[in-house]
Design an enzyme around this catalytic site. Structure first.
Site, short mmCIF file in Angstrom:
data_model
loop_
_atom_site.label_atom_id
_atom_site.label_comp_id
_atom_site.label_asym_id
_atom_site.label_seq_id
_atom_site.Cartn_x
_atom_site.Cartn_y
_atom_site.Cartn_z
N CYS A 112 41.42 8.74 13.90
CA CYS A 112 39.85 8.59 14.52
C CYS A 112 39.53 9.30 15.38
CB CYS A 112 39.85 6.81 14.97
SG CYS A 112 38.12 6.55 15.46
N HIS A 154 37.20 2.34 6.85
CA HIS A 154 37.41 2.82 8.27
C HIS A 154 36.04 2.73 8.89
CE1 HIS A 154 39.52 4.90 11.46
NE2 HIS A 154 38.30 5.47 11.59
N GLU A 155 35.19 3.38 8.35
CA GLU A 155 33.87 3.63 8.68
C GLU A 155 32.91 2.52 8.82
OE1 GLU A 155 33.58 6.31 10.50
OE2 GLU A 155 35.18 7.30 9.55
N HIS A 158 33.69 0.44 12.02
CA HIS A 158 32.95 1.15 13.02
C HIS A 158 31.65 0.26 13.36
CE1 HIS A 158 35.45 3.95 15.02
NE2 HIS A 158 35.77 4.58 13.71
#
Length: 201
Positions: A112, A154-155, A158
């Protein structure tokens, strides 16, 4: 035409990385084009394949994914293993919602930009279906697989205030504690500008 600006990437320890981000009115959101343009510029300058708005200190539901570049760098055998018949994407995701996750899972290493010089093995679904507005503000509902789906997840995490670290077992998390504190304290170098939490607050 406005030139893109490199934005500092928020470092681990900054509270914005733990915020659940809000939807935007894409047609009325001020400076949306500039924000997205600057995010792409920032992501590529940092050598990333994805970037979410909270990573540039903007807590809204926007993120970018470029899995096409990774696809182009891989050998044919790796492409078959990591992609499911597609050639990757370069897309903007606005107000995204994952609406289905496949039962099959797989584990791969993730890093990251907000947590430089570290990586960990994360188990995720092989496929997802997601609804979102794309970079043209057109509504999309698409299913993605393999590495593209991993990058999206993954994003997406966030904008939900989740980091890949949260998927690591307690032993691994404990082993990384000192390194993570070094990142939060600005003692781990990155080749791109970073924004740290205000230690005086």
């Amino acid at each position: 035409m406005t030139e893109a600006t490199e934005l500092p990437i928020v470092a681990y320890g900054h509270p914005v990385l733990r915020q659940k981000c809000t939807d935007i009115d894409a047609l009325a959101y001020p400076g949306l084009y500039e924000l997205v343009m600057n995010m792409w510029y920032t992501m590529y300058n940092a050598g990333g394949c994805g970037l979410a708005a909270p990573q540039v200190n903007v807590p809204v539901r926007i993120f970018l994914v470029d899995s096409r570049h990774t696809f182009e760098l891989l050998e044919d055998g790796e492409r078959e293993d990591l992609f499911d018949g597609d050639e990757g994407i370069q897309d903007t995701f606005i107000n995204a919602r994952i609406i289905d996750r496949g039962a099959r899972t797989w584990t791969d290493e993730e890093g990251c930009l907000s947590i430089p010089n570290l990586a960990g093995e994360v188990e995720r679904p092989w496929s997802i279906t997601i609804s979102y507005l794309d970079g043209r503000l057109e509504e999309q509902v698409k299913t993605f697989h393999g590495l593209t789906a991993r990058m999206i997840q993954h994003e997406y995490d966030h904008i939900e205030g989740i980091l890949y670290l949260d998927y690591l077992n307690k032993r691994k998390q404990a082993a990384l504690k000192k390194r993570l504190q070094r990142i939060a304290d600005g003692k781990e170098s990155a080749r791109y500008p970073m924004l740290f939490a205000d230690k005086t607050s």
